[in-house]
Design an enzyme around this catalytic site. Structure first.
Site, PDB file in Angstrom:
ATOM      1  N   ASP A 101      56.689  -9.496  33.485  1.00  0.00           N
ATOM      2  CA  ASP A 101      56.873  -8.669  32.120  1.00  0.00           C
ATOM      3  C   ASP A 101      54.944  -7.730  31.871  1.00  0.00           C
ATOM      4  O   ASP A 101      54.398  -7.806  32.349  1.00  0.00           O
ATOM      5  CB  ASP A 101      56.164  -9.923  31.545  1.00  0.00           C
ATOM      6  CG  ASP A 101      56.950  -9.567  29.843  1.00  0.00           C
ATOM      7  OD1 ASP A 101      57.491  -8.541  29.426  1.00  0.00           O
ATOM      8  OD2 ASP A 101      56.088  -9.618  28.638  1.00  0.00           O
ATOM      9  N   GLU A 105      52.867 -14.479  52.056  1.00  0.00           N
ATOM     10  CA  GLU A 105      52.642 -15.673  53.105  1.00  0.00           C
ATOM     11  C   GLU A 105      53.466 -17.223  53.365  1.00  0.00           C
ATOM     12  O   GLU A 105      53.034 -18.181  53.942  1.00  0.00           O
ATOM     13  CB  GLU A 105      51.491 -16.957  51.147  1.00  0.00           C
ATOM     14  CG  GLU A 105      50.182 -16.449  50.924  1.00  0.00           C
ATOM     15  CD  GLU A 105      49.578 -16.848  49.738  1.00  0.00           C
ATOM     16  OE1 GLU A 105      48.263 -16.432  49.632  1.00  0.00           O
ATOM     17  OE2 GLU A 105      49.545 -18.647  49.792  1.00  0.00           O
TER      18      GLU A 105
END
Length: 592
Positions: free
Chosen positions: A241, A290
């Site tokens: 956002d 990751e």
């Protein structure tokens, strides 16, 4: 035992538990590139416990509906603890579930059910601001000016007001997105001015949404923790956002910016799209990478300069950024083709795929927008809402016809398609909500002159005949009577219904999508746009109101889908095959 729903009628039947059904999706680092993503505004989707507010168990209970629709992923608008000052975008705790919407166990059950159905999950992250009930902001209010607690936000002394108060005016003229100013003054709870008016804090949205200071290392690291928290729970991607708003130039004296528009393309705006925001998202990409496969992300970045917006979509950052070009465009052949050409070229240059969207939780539903007289503006939409939808009188049949045609034009394009809950039902904006039911902060902060976004957030209709149209309890926003014929159960299996058109299109789209390119083909009229995908699929749209001659060489025996009218079968040849023409405001799909 988790309840599931095998039909759209709203009748819950016992189903297997999440642990019994959860199976890992096929790992695919590029699943998002051409995905059909369905946005769920949780409070308005489905209410499982009858309290009138949609919840996460409600999403789980409708997983069969979502699977039958044929989407690849759901995007959940905020479901975190919140006072709902801005519909959940004022977040109290980024790593929890609002108890009115469920629990973390409910989230896990929903995620397991979605993955078992082959549906991935994107969650909203709101990094520009927290709520004023966030533990960090409460600590900041309880602390003295200059404290470490206040350093996580933007607290500043005010300016002299000329009446003896050296801090009586806000630090700048910056406005709020929801109307009024972007600064609120606090009564100090500690320090030498305890009990007196003191510093001001920045909120580019509602006063209940204080802006984070993204220069602070604790803020950066805490959001890395949040990303890992949800990724570890199985989330496949994140929608960011106000991605363009995190970095701000707070050096004193603050520069004047009386309007929120971005007027420069060099990253020097004090509030938006600054160059240093990309360092933040490079850090996010490190976290997302990751995981194997890496987690996806898409930026909500309202940046008017294309080359600037594309920075957010680089593979070293979020990987994708919304373009709202079609959402903002009139229903017209030249505009749609030009936008598609431009956005596909830009996406290829950035290494991302394009995104297509017509409606979301922030805008008037596109079936209503297309019903306005041609040439209408955003001001016209706002005036129409303020008049409870009474003026001008909209041509709703035309609006829905155009919306269906636009949807098939868009779903044929390479890239990812973002759909907003209820558009598959052909829902219109609810413009005449009672004033005492309105909750959008824009309504209150503009002195009741701009209605805001409640009309696109009204809870969905699932059944024509059940109380509250099968939503659950008394809805938090009232539903109009005209929802009945548009309810999901009423359209289920109905030839030519908007729901069945979406189902057919999304099923066919999986065959249609291949390489991320297309070829524009000649057409006999300016109102007709014709393109072909590399695997031979063709899409033809007549943007004009009158029937038009089909392009030469088109074999209608290959017609598999027409946006048609609501009385035209969604699959197979309609009146177009008889006449050898394409009806006005209609899209056709032809198989290879």
């Amino acid at each position: 035992m988790t309840a599931t729903v095998s039909t759209v009628s709203g009748t819950a039947t016992p189903g297997p538990t999440a642990s019994d059904t959860a199976t890992p999706l096929h790992p695919d680092a590029h699943w998002w590139r051409q995905a059909a993503v369905y946005q769920i505004y949780p409070r308005s989707f489905s209410d499982a416990n009858g309290d009138g507010m949609g919840d996460l168990p409600g999403v789980t209970a409708r997983m069969d509906y979502l699977s039958d629709l044929g989407i690849d992923a759901i995007w959940l608008s905020p479901f975190y603890p919140s006072a709902l000052a801005d519909g959940g975008y004022d977040v109290d705790d980024y790593r929890n579930v609002d108890p009115r919407l469920g629990s973390l166990d409910d989230f896990d059950a929903m995620a397991a059910a979605a993955h078992a159905a082959g549906i991935r999950i994107i969650v909203d992250v709101v990094p520009n601001h927290s709520s004023d009930r966030h533990e960090w902001f409460k600590a900041a209010l309880a602390s003295a000016p200059g404290s470490p607690e206040r350093a996580r936000y933007h607290f500043l002394e005010g300016l002299p007001d000329g009446l003896g108060d050296d801090g009586g005016l806000p630090p700048s003229d910056w406005p709020s997105h929801f109307g009024g100013g972007a600064w609120t003054r606090v009564v100090e709870a500690a320090g030498p001015r305890a009990g007196q008016l003191g510093q001001w804090y920045l909120h580019l949205f509602a006063r209940e949404q204080p802006d984070f200071n993204w220069d602070h290392p604790e803020v950066r690291e805490d959001f890395h923790t949040t990303l890992r928290f949800w990724a570890d729970r199985g989330v496949d991607g994140f929608r960011i956002d106000v991605a363009h708003g995190l970095a701000k130039d707070m050096s004193l004296p603050l520069r004047s910016k009386p309007a929120l528009e971005i007027l420069v393309d060099d990253g020097s705006d004090p509030l938006f799209d600054r160059d240093d925001v990309h360092e933040i998202f490079a850090g996010w990409r490190s976290v997302l990478n990751e995981y194997d496969p890496p987690k996806a992300a898409v930026a909500e970045a309202w940046v008017p300069f294309t080359e600037r917006r594309l920075k957010y979509a680089r593979p070293t950052e979020l990987g994708q950024a919304f373009n709202f070009d079609l959402l903002q465009a009139p229903f017209a052949a030249a505009e749609f083709r030009s936008i598609a050409e431009k956005c596909l070229t830009e996406a290829a240059a950035s290494g991302a795929s394009s995104t297509w969207v017509f409606s979301n939780h922030d805008v008037v539903r596109h079936a209503s927008r297309y019903a306005f007289p041609d040439g209408s503006t955003q001001k016209d939409l706002e005036a129409w809402l303020l008049a409870d939808g009474a003026s001008p009188t909209l041509d709703l049949a035309r609006g829905l016809r155009r919306a269906r045609a636009a949807t098939l034009f868009m779903l044929g394009l390479p890239g990812s398609a973002y759909l907003y809950q209820g558009e598959e039902l052909g829902l219109f904006e609810v413009a005449d909500l009672p004033v005492d039911s309105l909750q959008d902060p824009t309504w209150f902060r503009t002195g009741n002159t701009v209605k805001g976004r409640d009309g696109c957030r009204v809870p969905l209709p699932w059944s024509s005949f059940e109380p509250y149209f099968g939503f659950g309890g008394t809805p938090w926003l009232p539903q109009p009577a005209w929802f009945g014929p548009l309810a999901a159960a009423a359209q289920d299996g109905a030839a030519g219904s908007t729901l069945e058109m979406y189902r057919a299109a999304l099923a066919l789209r999986r065959e249609l999508q291949s390489e991320e390119s297309l070829e524009w083909l000649a057409s006999p009229a300016a109102e007709v746009v014709h393109y072909r995908r590399p695997n031979g699929w063709q899409v033809i749209t007549n943007f004009g109101a009158a029937p038009a001659q089909l392009p030469s060489g088109v074999d209608l025996a290959k017609l598999v889908l027409s946006s048609g009218g609501t009385d035209t079968p969604a699959v197979g040849a309609g009146t177009e095959a008889v006449a050898g023409t394409i009806e006005g405001e209609t899209t056709l799909w032809l198989a290879p």
